[in-house]
Design a protein around this motif. Structure first.
Motif, short mmCIF file in Angstrom:
data_model
loop_
_atom_site.label_atom_id
_atom_site.label_comp_id
_atom_site.label_asym_id
_atom_site.label_seq_id
_atom_site.Cartn_x
_atom_site.Cartn_y
_atom_site.Cartn_z
N ILE A 231 0.98 -1.33 0.01
CA ILE A 231 -0.05 0.14 -0.14
C ILE A 231 0.81 1.24 0.06
CG2 ILE A 231 -1.65 1.50 1.39
CD1 ILE A 231 -2.76 -1.20 2.15
N SER A 232 0.93 2.20 -0.97
CA SER A 232 1.68 3.29 -0.97
C SER A 232 0.85 4.59 -0.96
CB SER A 232 2.34 3.12 -2.40
OG SER A 232 3.13 2.17 -2.53
N GLY A 233 1.17 5.48 -0.38
CA GLY A 233 0.31 6.70 -0.32
C GLY A 233 1.24 7.90 0.06
N GLU A 234 0.50 8.98 0.21
CA GLU A 234 0.93 10.20 0.69
C GLU A 234 0.01 10.97 1.42
OE1 GLU A 234 2.80 11.80 -2.98
OE2 GLU A 234 1.15 13.13 -3.20
N GLY A 235 0.44 11.81 2.20
CA GLY A 235 -0.59 12.70 3.29
C GLY A 235 0.27 13.81 3.66
#
Length: 107
Positions: free
Chosen positions: A66-70
């Motif tokens: 799971i890859s993400g940014e915030g």
């Protein structure tokens, strides 16, 4: 504010990952009022406030992670935020736990 990226590896089928992540999103919604919106089958956007910190994040589910940014909460809280995300996603993606165990561990 800047952006903080994260990646949490997994070894589960994508449909199982989505079911487990849905439980986590429901938990965050109930506990913190975070709103989540699935963007197709493999990703979601999150918006809300967690412990007084604005959250605006998105992630995608791939075959292996799971890859993400915030929103980056800033230098003082960055490590705590990353550790929390890694821990929560890691817990729901633990292949030794059933979906029922994942649900009960979040309550």
């Amino acid at each position: 504010m800047g952006t903080m990226k994260f990646e949490v590896p997994h070894s589960l089928p994508k449909d199982e990952v989505k079911k487990r992540v849905e439980q986590l999103l429901q938990y965050w919604g109930n506990k913190y009022g975070v709103k989540s919106d699935w963007q197709g089958e493999e990703g979601a956007k999150l918006v809300g406030k967690v412990m007084g910190i604005n959250l605006d994040a998105s992630f995608v589910i791939t075959d292996k992670a799971i890859s993400g940014e915030g929103t980056d909460p800033g230098m003082l809280l960055r490590n705590q935020a990353k550790t929390y995300i890694q821990k929560k996603f890691g817990s729901v993606l633990d292949p030794s736990k059933s979906l029922e165990q994942v649900k009960s561990n979040l309550d």
